[in-house]
Design a protein around this motif. Sequence first.
Motif, PDB file in Angstrom:
ATOM      1  N   GLN A  49       0.837  -1.212   0.000  1.00 19.14           N
ATOM      2  CA  GLN A  49       0.000   0.000   0.000  1.00 19.14           C
ATOM      3  C   GLN A  49       0.875   1.267   0.000  1.00 19.14           C
ATOM      4  O   GLN A  49       1.986   1.256   0.499  1.00 19.14           O
ATOM      5  CB  GLN A  49      -0.885  -0.014   1.256  1.00 19.14           C
ATOM      6  CG  GLN A  49      -1.803   1.178   1.400  1.00 19.14           C
ATOM      7  CD  GLN A  49      -2.949   1.122   0.403  1.00 19.14           C
ATOM      8  OE1 GLN A  49      -2.775   1.452  -0.765  1.00 19.14           O
ATOM      9  NE2 GLN A  49      -4.122   0.707   0.860  1.00 19.14           N
ATOM     10  N   LYS A  65      -2.066   6.439   1.681  1.00 17.20           N
ATOM     11  CA  LYS A  65      -2.323   7.081   0.388  1.00 17.20           C
ATOM     12  C   LYS A  65      -2.774   5.988  -0.566  1.00 17.20           C
ATOM     13  O   LYS A  65      -1.964   5.304  -1.166  1.00 17.20           O
ATOM     14  CB  LYS A  65      -1.054   7.748  -0.143  1.00 17.20           C
ATOM     15  CG  LYS A  65      -1.195   8.353  -1.534  1.00 17.20           C
ATOM     16  CD  LYS A  65       0.137   8.955  -1.990  1.00 17.20           C
ATOM     17  CE  LYS A  65       0.199   9.145  -3.495  1.00 17.20           C
ATOM     18  NZ  LYS A  65      -0.773  10.087  -4.051  1.00 17.20           N
ATOM     19  N   HIS A  66      -4.104   5.817  -0.670  1.00 11.09           N
ATOM     20  CA  HIS A  66      -4.576   4.760  -1.561  1.00 11.09           C
ATOM     21  C   HIS A  66      -4.558   5.253  -2.992  1.00 11.09           C
ATOM     22  O   HIS A  66      -4.486   6.457  -3.250  1.00 11.09           O
ATOM     23  CB  HIS A  66      -5.970   4.296  -1.145  1.00 11.09           C
ATOM     24  CG  HIS A  66      -7.013   5.375  -1.206  1.00 11.09           C
ATOM     25  ND1 HIS A  66      -7.627   5.741  -2.372  1.00 11.09           N
ATOM     26  CD2 HIS A  66      -7.505   6.182  -0.242  1.00 11.09           C
ATOM     27  CE1 HIS A  66      -8.470   6.714  -2.126  1.00 11.09           C
ATOM     28  NE2 HIS A  66      -8.426   7.023  -0.834  1.00 11.09           N
ATOM     29  N   ASP A  67      -4.648   4.325  -3.948  1.00  5.34           N
ATOM     30  CA  ASP A  67      -4.609   4.741  -5.348  1.00  5.34           C
ATOM     31  C   ASP A  67      -6.025   5.076  -5.833  1.00  5.34           C
ATOM     32  O   ASP A  67      -6.980   5.079  -5.054  1.00  5.34           O
ATOM     33  CB  ASP A  67      -3.964   3.663  -6.227  1.00  5.34           C
ATOM     34  CG  ASP A  67      -4.714   2.341  -6.160  1.00  5.34           C
ATOM     35  OD1 ASP A  67      -5.878   2.342  -5.705  1.00  5.34           O
ATOM     36  OD2 ASP A  67      -4.149   1.314  -6.552  1.00  5.34           O
ATOM     37  N   GLU A  68      -6.161   5.362  -7.140  1.00  3.14           N
ATOM     38  CA  GLU A  68      -7.443   5.839  -7.662  1.00  3.14           C
ATOM     39  C   GLU A  68      -8.337   4.704  -8.133  1.00  3.14           C
ATOM     40  O   GLU A  68      -9.337   4.938  -8.794  1.00  3.14           O
ATOM     41  CB  GLU A  68      -7.192   6.852  -8.785  1.00  3.14           C
ATOM     42  CG  GLU A  68      -6.595   6.281 -10.068  1.00  3.14           C
ATOM     43  CD  GLU A  68      -5.088   6.116 -10.001  1.00  3.14           C
ATOM     44  OE1 GLU A  68      -4.519   6.157  -8.893  1.00  3.14           O
ATOM     45  OE2 GLU A  68      -4.476   5.937 -11.061  1.00  3.14           O
ATOM     46  N   GLU A  69      -7.957   3.450  -7.839  1.00  2.00           N
ATOM     47  CA  GLU A  69      -8.749   2.322  -8.333  1.00  2.00           C
ATOM     48  C   GLU A  69      -9.774   1.859  -7.309  1.00  2.00           C
ATOM     49  O   GLU A  69      -9.487   1.758  -6.120  1.00  2.00           O
ATOM     50  CB  GLU A  69      -7.815   1.159  -8.697  1.00  2.00           C
ATOM     51  CG  GLU A  69      -6.960   1.493  -9.896  1.00  2.00           C
ATOM     52  CD  GLU A  69      -6.188   0.298 -10.406  1.00  2.00           C
ATOM     53  OE1 GLU A  69      -6.455  -0.824  -9.967  1.00  2.00           O
ATOM     54  OE2 GLU A  69      -5.308   0.511 -11.250  1.00  2.00           O
ATOM     55  N   TYR A  70     -10.976   1.602  -7.809  1.00  2.00           N
ATOM     56  CA  TYR A  70     -12.036   1.087  -6.951  1.00  2.00           C
ATOM     57  C   TYR A  70     -12.590  -0.178  -7.585  1.00  2.00           C
ATOM     58  O   TYR A  70     -12.856  -0.203  -8.790  1.00  2.00           O
ATOM     59  CB  TYR A  70     -13.159   2.119  -6.808  1.00  2.00           C
ATOM     60  CG  TYR A  70     -12.682   3.461  -6.278  1.00  2.00           C
ATOM     61  CD1 TYR A  70     -12.606   3.704  -4.915  1.00  2.00           C
ATOM     62  CD2 TYR A  70     -12.281   4.462  -7.151  1.00  2.00           C
ATOM     63  CE1 TYR A  70     -12.165   4.918  -4.426  1.00  2.00           C
ATOM     64  CE2 TYR A  70     -11.832   5.681  -6.678  1.00  2.00           C
ATOM     65  CZ  TYR A  70     -11.778   5.905  -5.311  1.00  2.00           C
ATOM     66  OH  TYR A  70     -11.330   7.103  -4.839  1.00  2.00           O
ATOM     67  N   MET A  71     -12.744  -1.218  -6.798  1.00  2.00           N
ATOM     68  CA  MET A  71     -13.310  -2.466  -7.327  1.00  2.00           C
ATOM     69  C   MET A  71     -13.853  -3.309  -6.187  1.00  2.00           C
ATOM     70  O   MET A  71     -13.431  -3.178  -5.046  1.00  2.00           O
ATOM     71  CB  MET A  71     -12.254  -3.236  -8.117  1.00  2.00           C
ATOM     72  CG  MET A  71     -11.018  -3.601  -7.320  1.00  2.00           C
ATOM     73  SD  MET A  71      -9.754  -4.328  -8.359  1.00  2.00           S
ATOM     74  CE  MET A  71      -8.808  -2.912  -8.839  1.00  2.00           C
ATOM     75  N   PRO A  72     -14.807  -4.218  -6.528  1.00  2.00           N
ATOM     76  CA  PRO A  72     -15.340  -5.105  -5.492  1.00  2.00           C
ATOM     77  C   PRO A  72     -14.263  -6.091  -5.026  1.00  2.00           C
ATOM     78  O   PRO A  72     -13.314  -6.368  -5.775  1.00  2.00           O
ATOM     79  CB  PRO A  72     -16.483  -5.851  -6.202  1.00  2.00           C
ATOM     80  CG  PRO A  72     -16.727  -5.115  -7.472  1.00  2.00           C
ATOM     81  CD  PRO A  72     -15.472  -4.417  -7.830  1.00  2.00           C
ATOM     82  N   PRO A  73     -14.408  -6.639  -3.819  1.00  2.81           N
ATOM     83  CA  PRO A  73     -13.390  -7.540  -3.259  1.00  2.81           C
ATOM     84  C   PRO A  73     -13.055  -8.731  -4.153  1.00  2.81           C
ATOM     85  O   PRO A  73     -11.883  -9.089  -4.287  1.00  2.81           O
ATOM     86  CB  PRO A  73     -14.020  -8.017  -1.946  1.00  2.81           C
ATOM     87  CG  PRO A  73     -15.068  -7.027  -1.609  1.00  2.81           C
ATOM     88  CD  PRO A  73     -15.521  -6.423  -2.887  1.00  2.81           C
ATOM     89  N   ILE A  86     -13.171  -9.039  -7.414  1.00  3.30           N
ATOM     90  CA  ILE A  86     -12.348  -8.645  -8.571  1.00  3.30           C
ATOM     91  C   ILE A  86     -10.924  -8.355  -8.125  1.00  3.30           C
ATOM     92  O   ILE A  86      -9.958  -8.744  -8.773  1.00  3.30           O
ATOM     93  CB  ILE A  86     -12.976  -7.432  -9.283  1.00  3.30           C
ATOM     94  CG1 ILE A  86     -14.345  -7.828  -9.841  1.00  3.30           C
ATOM     95  CG2 ILE A  86     -12.073  -6.942 -10.405  1.00  3.30           C
ATOM     96  CD1 ILE A  86     -15.039  -6.742 -10.614  1.00  3.30           C
ATOM     97  N   ALA A  87     -10.771  -7.677  -6.982  1.00  2.43           N
ATOM     98  CA  ALA A  87      -9.434  -7.360  -6.485  1.00  2.43           C
ATOM     99  C   ALA A  87      -8.653  -8.638  -6.213  1.00  2.43           C
ATOM    100  O   ALA A  87      -7.462  -8.725  -6.503  1.00  2.43           O
ATOM    101  CB  ALA A  87      -9.540  -6.527  -5.211  1.00  2.43           C
ATOM    102  N   LYS A 131      -5.734  -8.768  -8.809  1.00  2.00           N
ATOM    103  CA  LYS A 131      -4.492  -8.298  -8.196  1.00  2.00           C
ATOM    104  C   LYS A 131      -3.990  -9.232  -7.100  1.00  2.00           C
ATOM    105  O   LYS A 131      -2.906  -9.033  -6.575  1.00  2.00           O
ATOM    106  CB  LYS A 131      -4.714  -6.907  -7.585  1.00  2.00           C
ATOM    107  CG  LYS A 131      -5.181  -5.892  -8.645  1.00  2.00           C
ATOM    108  CD  LYS A 131      -4.894  -4.501  -8.358  1.00  2.00           C
ATOM    109  CE  LYS A 131      -5.261  -3.547  -7.493  1.00  2.00           C
ATOM    110  NZ  LYS A 131      -4.983  -2.276  -7.262  1.00  2.00           N
TER     111      LYS A 131
END
Lengths: 247, 167
Positions: free
Chosen positions: B107, B129-137, B139-140, B144
């Motif tokens: 992170q 400092k999180h990044d600009e990506e948002y996704m459901p658990p 998919i993550a 990733k």
Amino acid sequence: MFKFLHPYAKPEAAFDLSEKIYRYTMPIAILFFLVGSIWGLVYAPVDYQQGDSFRLIYFHVPSAVWSMGAYTTMGILGFCALVWQLRMLELAVVAIAPIGAVFTALALATGAIWGKPMWGAWWVWDARLTSELILLFLYLGVFALFYSFDDKRTGAKAACILAVVGIINVPIIHYSVEWWNTLHQGATITKFAAPSISGDMLWPLLINLTAFFIFFTALTSYRFSTELLKADSHRKWAQQILLKSAK
Amino acid sequence: MNPRRKQRLFIASLLFLGLAAGAALILTALDENIDFFYSPTEILHGKKETGLKPKIGQRLRIGGMVKEGSVVRSEKDLNVTFALQTNGDVVYVTFDGILPDLFREGQGIVAQGHLRSPNKVEAFEVLAKHDEEYMPPEIAEAMKGIKHEKPQYTAEQLETLEQKKSY
């Protein structure tokens, strides 16, 4: 080219048009807002790391985007008001200022509420947050300048100059996260690339973005018509409307 | 367009362009001073443009990615050390306090504290400092391989926080 706009230099015509725009856009804005918000708050999936807190995006991003959009609109109108000296444009500038200020304050407030649980701080002085705070002061400055002179046209001129000059801040806000190191993350959707948000989270966001834009249009029309009525309250056309609504 | 309007158009444009150029010059001059934090690379080798390196004892912020496998947490109290890295440059951070919920290996983190040696920062504040990506658990996890879990604390560890507060 802009011949079709000429009749609206007349206050009665501008008043009628703004009233009409308000009447038609306000219900659409509310409809979009309800759909986008309920979809975003209830049906969109949770984020993998932020959980439910990420749902603040559905209010934070639209208010932030249109705080800048409203300023750009106000600045361009201010520029045209300075060059063509049209009273209607000056009133449009002062109509937008407090609405933009509220959008900016909303973006700052939702950002703080979001920042505390996710970042660990309500507020930091990084480039994005600071430039957005300056935007709030610019809005308040434009509004204050307009009413700071006994002569309305002088005040309008001063307010328009500040509105034009302040446009410089808009690209600074947008690119602050690219030009400098900031705590605020980069752009998710306002960029020339595929949005970095999964589809089922994106749709409600796009709906609320639209809702806030229509909401901005409706509020501006409403405020414009009242500012116009106030400014012309000694004139016959305005008195007729005021009398009619008094009955 | 009549000549008076043309003149006003010229003056207004000049005013705007002049001030925009002024703002651009000021921001270029301030440049890295507007940065919110140093990256590990900048702490080790100095700022890119000026080569300016932070001094030992200086109060600063450092931002980077938490290196995989570098997080060492004390079992008894809230002490934690981790490494922040960018481009292979690594700086170690020590911290005595509650980590933000978004803290995990890999992170982005911004820590504020004092530089104690060329590659060690003693932090008194750690922000995520999180990044600009948002996704459901799901998919993550599939895309990733990330399954985020926020840092957990035992009652014993949290007691040390209460003690510190009461001082």
